[in-house]
Motif scaffolding. Sequence first.
Motif, PDB file in Angstrom:
ATOM      1  N   SER A  20       0.827  -1.201   0.000  1.00 50.58           N
ATOM      2  CA  SER A  20       0.000   0.000   0.000  1.00 50.58           C
ATOM      3  C   SER A  20       0.864   1.255   0.000  1.00 50.58           C
ATOM      4  O   SER A  20       0.383   2.363  -0.143  1.00 50.58           O
ATOM      5  CB  SER A  20      -0.931   0.009   1.217  1.00 50.58           C
ATOM      6  OG  SER A  20      -0.149  -0.121   2.398  1.00 50.58           O
ATOM      7  N   GLU A  21       2.144   1.057   0.168  1.00 50.83           N
ATOM      8  CA  GLU A  21       3.064   2.189   0.081  1.00 50.83           C
ATOM      9  C   GLU A  21       3.909   2.017  -1.156  1.00 50.83           C
ATOM     10  O   GLU A  21       4.028   0.926  -1.691  1.00 50.83           O
ATOM     11  CB  GLU A  21       3.962   2.230   1.313  1.00 50.83           C
ATOM     12  CG  GLU A  21       3.189   2.511   2.580  1.00 50.83           C
ATOM     13  CD  GLU A  21       3.907   1.898   3.772  1.00 50.83           C
ATOM     14  OE1 GLU A  21       5.153   1.826   3.759  1.00 50.83           O
ATOM     15  OE2 GLU A  21       3.196   1.451   4.695  1.00 50.83           O
ATOM     16  N   GLY A  22       4.492   3.082  -1.580  1.00 51.45           N
ATOM     17  CA  GLY A  22       5.409   2.942  -2.705  1.00 51.45           C
ATOM     18  C   GLY A  22       4.805   3.418  -4.003  1.00 51.45           C
ATOM     19  O   GLY A  22       3.611   3.632  -4.137  1.00 51.45           O
ATOM     20  N   LEU A  81       1.896   1.083  -6.479  1.00 58.77           N
ATOM     21  CA  LEU A  81       0.446   1.252  -6.386  1.00 58.77           C
ATOM     22  C   LEU A  81       0.018   2.529  -7.097  1.00 58.77           C
ATOM     23  O   LEU A  81      -0.964   2.546  -7.843  1.00 58.77           O
ATOM     24  CB  LEU A  81       0.031   1.298  -4.910  1.00 58.77           C
ATOM     25  CG  LEU A  81      -1.468   1.479  -4.675  1.00 58.77           C
ATOM     26  CD1 LEU A  81      -2.234   0.292  -5.258  1.00 58.77           C
ATOM     27  CD2 LEU A  81      -1.766   1.606  -3.187  1.00 58.77           C
ATOM     28  N   LEU A 129      -7.593  -3.038  -3.649  1.00 60.93           N
ATOM     29  CA  LEU A 129      -6.235  -3.277  -3.183  1.00 60.93           C
ATOM     30  C   LEU A 129      -6.261  -4.303  -2.066  1.00 60.93           C
ATOM     31  O   LEU A 129      -7.042  -4.185  -1.121  1.00 60.93           O
ATOM     32  CB  LEU A 129      -5.613  -1.976  -2.684  1.00 60.93           C
ATOM     33  CG  LEU A 129      -4.278  -2.116  -1.934  1.00 60.93           C
ATOM     34  CD1 LEU A 129      -3.188  -2.592  -2.893  1.00 60.93           C
ATOM     35  CD2 LEU A 129      -3.879  -0.812  -1.285  1.00 60.93           C
ATOM     36  N   PRO A 165      -3.539  -5.215   0.378  1.00 60.69           N
ATOM     37  CA  PRO A 165      -2.189  -4.772   0.736  1.00 60.69           C
ATOM     38  C   PRO A 165      -1.358  -5.906   1.332  1.00 60.69           C
ATOM     39  O   PRO A 165      -1.847  -6.673   2.172  1.00 60.69           O
ATOM     40  CB  PRO A 165      -2.441  -3.665   1.766  1.00 60.69           C
ATOM     41  CG  PRO A 165      -3.785  -3.949   2.340  1.00 60.69           C
ATOM     42  CD  PRO A 165      -4.559  -4.711   1.321  1.00 60.69           C
TER      43      PRO A 165
END
Lengths: 464, 103
Positions: free
Chosen positions: A148-150, A153, A171, A173
Amino acid sequence: MQPNLRPRALSVTQLLLEVKRRLEPGFQDRIVAGEVSNLKIHSSGNRYFSLKDSKSQVSCILGAKQAKGLDFSLEEGIRVVVEGSLQLYPDRGSLQLMVRTAKPDGLGQFHQMFEQLKEKLRLEGLFEESRKRALPYFPRRVLLVTSSEGAVLHDLITTFQRRNPCVRLSLCPVPVQGEEAAARIVEAIQNVRHHLQHYQCLVVARGGGSLTDLWTFNREPLVRYLATLPIPFVSAVGHETDFTLVDFVADRRAATPTAAAELLSPSRSDLLADLQQQRKRMTHALERKVEKQHSLLNTCKLVLSKFPQTRLEQERSLCRRLSQQLNSNLLNRIKRTAQELKGLQTALHRKSPMALLQTERRSLAQLVSRLDRAMVARQNLARQELIALKAGLGAMSPLKILDRGYAICFDESGRPLQLAQELKPGQRFSLQFRDGKISALVEESQHGIRRDQEASPASPETIT
Amino acid sequence: MSIADSPSESQSHVSGIRAIPEETSYEAAMSELRQVVDKLERGNLSLDDSLDLYERGVQLSQFCENRLVVVDERVTLLTQTGLQVRPNVIESAIEKNGDRGEQ
């Protein structure tokens, strides 16, 4: 040299047990690196090998159970890092390293492991083309399995929304690196497995990184699990040239997350254009069809118009029209002629000598009556003349002579005779007296003497 | 596949034109639409058949158009606890990426 020290003598067992007692505790869970040699795999599944370096070696044993837990399989000659505990076996007098776990040593070893597992799975047929499912052309829902980070996505979402916001995204995650990552990914997907039926496709994505970073996606459990997904999945792990085993088992591999999103999102504007074009074609085709029917209908009408009744009606109306024209022409001419005539008549009348004619007629009438009178008068005159002549004639009539006592002599043919020489004796003749006729015969004739030569010359002697 | 019979999905108002199931893929619908148009363009059908076919074509194109309507751009979150709608995930992703300077 005198072994004057005579320490109490140990038995061999005692010696070794002592060593064991002092040794083993210090060498529990030690990590040792070395090269595998003399590898033997027992029927029980236990692996017996020597771990060596350039100068030394130590016997190792890797239990079957522990071997299963490895990411790779031991091979002759590969460098490994093992974790294990030393064991001394008094009965054999040998030292053995009980290996609990092992890892390939160094990057080369990673490649080795990779190739090993790849081959293994390939042989099982997990990479077969026939297994790969076609991706949906225009999925309604796509499940993204990624961190969910980065940026990954972010890239996925923006690409989908740019190209086709009608694809709904969800999503799930997950961690995408680290020891636990592979297991966590499996767990996460498994937890939502019953939701998967609502999605047409799944994307497993992770940004670029080192081999170690990407190692999660070479883990056998994860690879095997992903091979069992009920829906097609796209793998977008690492950069262009990085290949992980997940890539091989995926239904499709994308070089980047953006590429993955592009695969699953047909351009909305393209789709709209295509749809509009089909609509246009359809409408035109129908219009053409209707037009064609119209023209067919007109052709039929035309053909029908050649039918006798129609033709007749057409001719009739033509005839009517023409005769009307004719009539009006004729009427006009008659009118004109009549007018001409009238004109002439008037002119004539103006010039006619009626009065003169009357006079003439009267004159004529007069003349006619005069003529009549004249004629009548002349007739009367003539009548009187005739009477007078008749009287005179009467007086001269030989029949009057008869009254005076004379007789007329006729021959046989009735011709009057004047001369005696005309008769021959014996010839018949008749004598007309005043009171009748006698027929006689000549007895004798004497001629040349006239009885009346003594009479007056003035008496009319012509008897005809 | 179940036949959708909610009025919003069903396109048929004439007997004989069957409704398009909701699960039908876009590709399948477009493929059928192209076939319909091809048939119509070839032009050797009766007028009645042409009209029926046209109607099917309209139905299909309506189905496809509906699929191209953007309903909701938000990304949902799917976890063990189920499906949740969260404020646009992009924004949070951008926030987190902000200091990395990625866009």
